[in-house]
Design a protein around this motif. Sequence first.
Motif, PDB file in Angstrom:
ATOM      1  N   SER A 152       0.752  -1.162   0.048  1.00 51.46           N
ATOM      2  CA  SER A 152      -0.005  -0.150   0.008  1.00 51.46           C
ATOM      3  C   SER A 152       0.917   1.164   0.172  1.00 51.46           C
ATOM      4  O   SER A 152       2.118   1.095   0.152  1.00 51.46           O
ATOM      5  N   ARG A 153       0.291   2.635  -0.270  1.00 50.90           N
ATOM      6  CA  ARG A 153       1.052   3.553  -0.244  1.00 50.90           C
ATOM      7  C   ARG A 153       1.468   3.880   1.244  1.00 50.90           C
ATOM      8  O   ARG A 153       2.624   4.420   1.488  1.00 50.90           O
ATOM      9  N   PHE A 154       0.689   3.497   2.180  1.00 48.69           N
ATOM     10  CA  PHE A 154       1.121   3.727   3.460  1.00 48.69           C
ATOM     11  C   PHE A 154       2.287   2.935   3.823  1.00 48.69           C
ATOM     12  O   PHE A 154       3.297   3.410   4.613  1.00 48.69           O
ATOM     13  N   GLU A 192      -6.447  12.173  -4.001  1.00 49.80           N
ATOM     14  CA  GLU A 192      -6.256  11.557  -2.484  1.00 49.80           C
ATOM     15  C   GLU A 192      -5.313  12.144  -1.679  1.00 49.80           C
ATOM     16  O   GLU A 192      -4.333  12.203  -1.575  1.00 49.80           O
ATOM     17  N   THR A 195      -2.617  10.776   0.997  1.00 52.03           N
ATOM     18  CA  THR A 195      -1.383  10.234   0.929  1.00 52.03           C
ATOM     19  C   THR A 195      -0.494  11.125  -0.211  1.00 52.03           C
ATOM     20  O   THR A 195       0.708  10.871   0.155  1.00 52.03           O
ATOM     21  N   GLN A 251      -3.117  -1.841  -2.048  1.00 53.28           N
ATOM     22  CA  GLN A 251      -4.635  -2.144  -1.362  1.00 53.28           C
ATOM     23  C   GLN A 251      -5.133  -1.061  -0.801  1.00 53.28           C
ATOM     24  O   GLN A 251      -6.215  -1.153  -0.406  1.00 53.28           O
ATOM     25  N   ASP A 252      -4.691   0.014  -0.615  1.00 49.58           N
ATOM     26  CA  ASP A 252      -5.258   1.309  -0.182  1.00 49.58           C
ATOM     27  C   ASP A 252      -6.224   1.691  -1.287  1.00 49.58           C
ATOM     28  O   ASP A 252      -7.331   2.085  -1.125  1.00 49.58           O
ATOM     29  N   TYR A 253      -5.828   1.890  -2.373  1.00 49.13           N
ATOM     30  CA  TYR A 253      -6.462   1.929  -3.723  1.00 49.13           C
ATOM     31  C   TYR A 253      -5.542   1.802  -4.910  1.00 49.13           C
ATOM     32  O   TYR A 253      -4.435   2.030  -4.884  1.00 49.13           O
ATOM     33  N   ALA A 309     -11.363   0.115  -3.206  1.00 49.04           N
ATOM     34  CA  ALA A 309     -10.166   0.039  -3.559  1.00 49.04           C
ATOM     35  C   ALA A 309      -9.887   0.426  -5.098  1.00 49.04           C
ATOM     36  O   ALA A 309      -8.768   0.555  -5.506  1.00 49.04           O
TER      37      ALA A 309
END
Length: 345
Positions: A152-154, A192, A195, A251-253, A309
């Motif tokens: 994910s980006r996170f 978004e 992020t 998985q965040d998008y 997502a």
Amino acid sequence: MTWLRSVIAAVLLLPQAVMGQEATARFGNGATEFLLRSTTDIAIIRPVIDRFVALNPDLTIAYEQWGSNDLFAVSRAECTGDGVAADAVFSSAVQQLVWMVNAACAHPYRSSATLALPRTRRWRDELWGITTEPAVIVYNKNLLADDQVPRSRFALLDALRSNPEFYRDRIATYDIASSGLGYLFAYADSLEASTFGALLEGFARVDAVATCCSSEIIEAVADGRFLIAYNVLGSYAANITRPEVGMVLPQDYTLFLSRGLMIPRGARHKAAATALLDFLLSAEAQDLLRQAGLVMGTDTAEADLTASARRFIPLSPSLLVSLDANRSGFLLRYWDDTFAGSTGP
């Protein structure tokens, strides 16, 4: 910067010189020569075009592969009568095609195949989404352990913050100055707020590299020049034969793109163009596109994506906002500040 002013001129529709095609190919040997201009690599699309000319032996397809910004420039010029129009234009930078349709540069068409498309993949019966391709994170399997792979980006942000020296100069993404597709993905990311700013700060912290183009970026990941490439078009990752390359749908998008096809208003062979469109939307062609990696499902690359997502980029007037002078100027300046001094692979 001089180069930034040139980029803004291209994005904001000001006149600019056309650099020309990246490659050309000919398919078939029919009496009617059909000009198809596209951003899709010839090697990837070849089986699809081979099948189309086999079904239409009266045609010869003159296929020109272009960079998206140059394709936009030549298509705009031809819309105003400067040069010979293509019979069809097929581009991943769909915001540019939306502009073309809005400027009355397209020929309308409607069939059972086009009407079967979801509304997000059809606009004004003049622009149609043909493929389904995610924007992915690509990584080197040999250089990153499984627990180091950001899904994910996170997770990517956490990795860049916790070990910046490990990733320094080894993160890559598109140069949005030269890539209309890269610009589109960056614009979609900018919506978004949770992020986008943090991600660019993270890229700046590790001296990430903005470069061109999909194939070159992925090859550089395979060679170990980069550990990770961000927002790469999944179809190119799916086509590479290097076992070192892994792919993740964040998985965040995950952004999903449908390459757009437009029939220019000045096309000489409109009947053949509509035949190509209906063929590309047929079950046979969609299967060929799937084999080529241009139609990818949400189960690709171990993804466990929730419905929320999956972010499909619509073919709609909303994309015109991405070409607004203030919006594009700000995004390009922000990007330039982030990647100042970066070099390609």
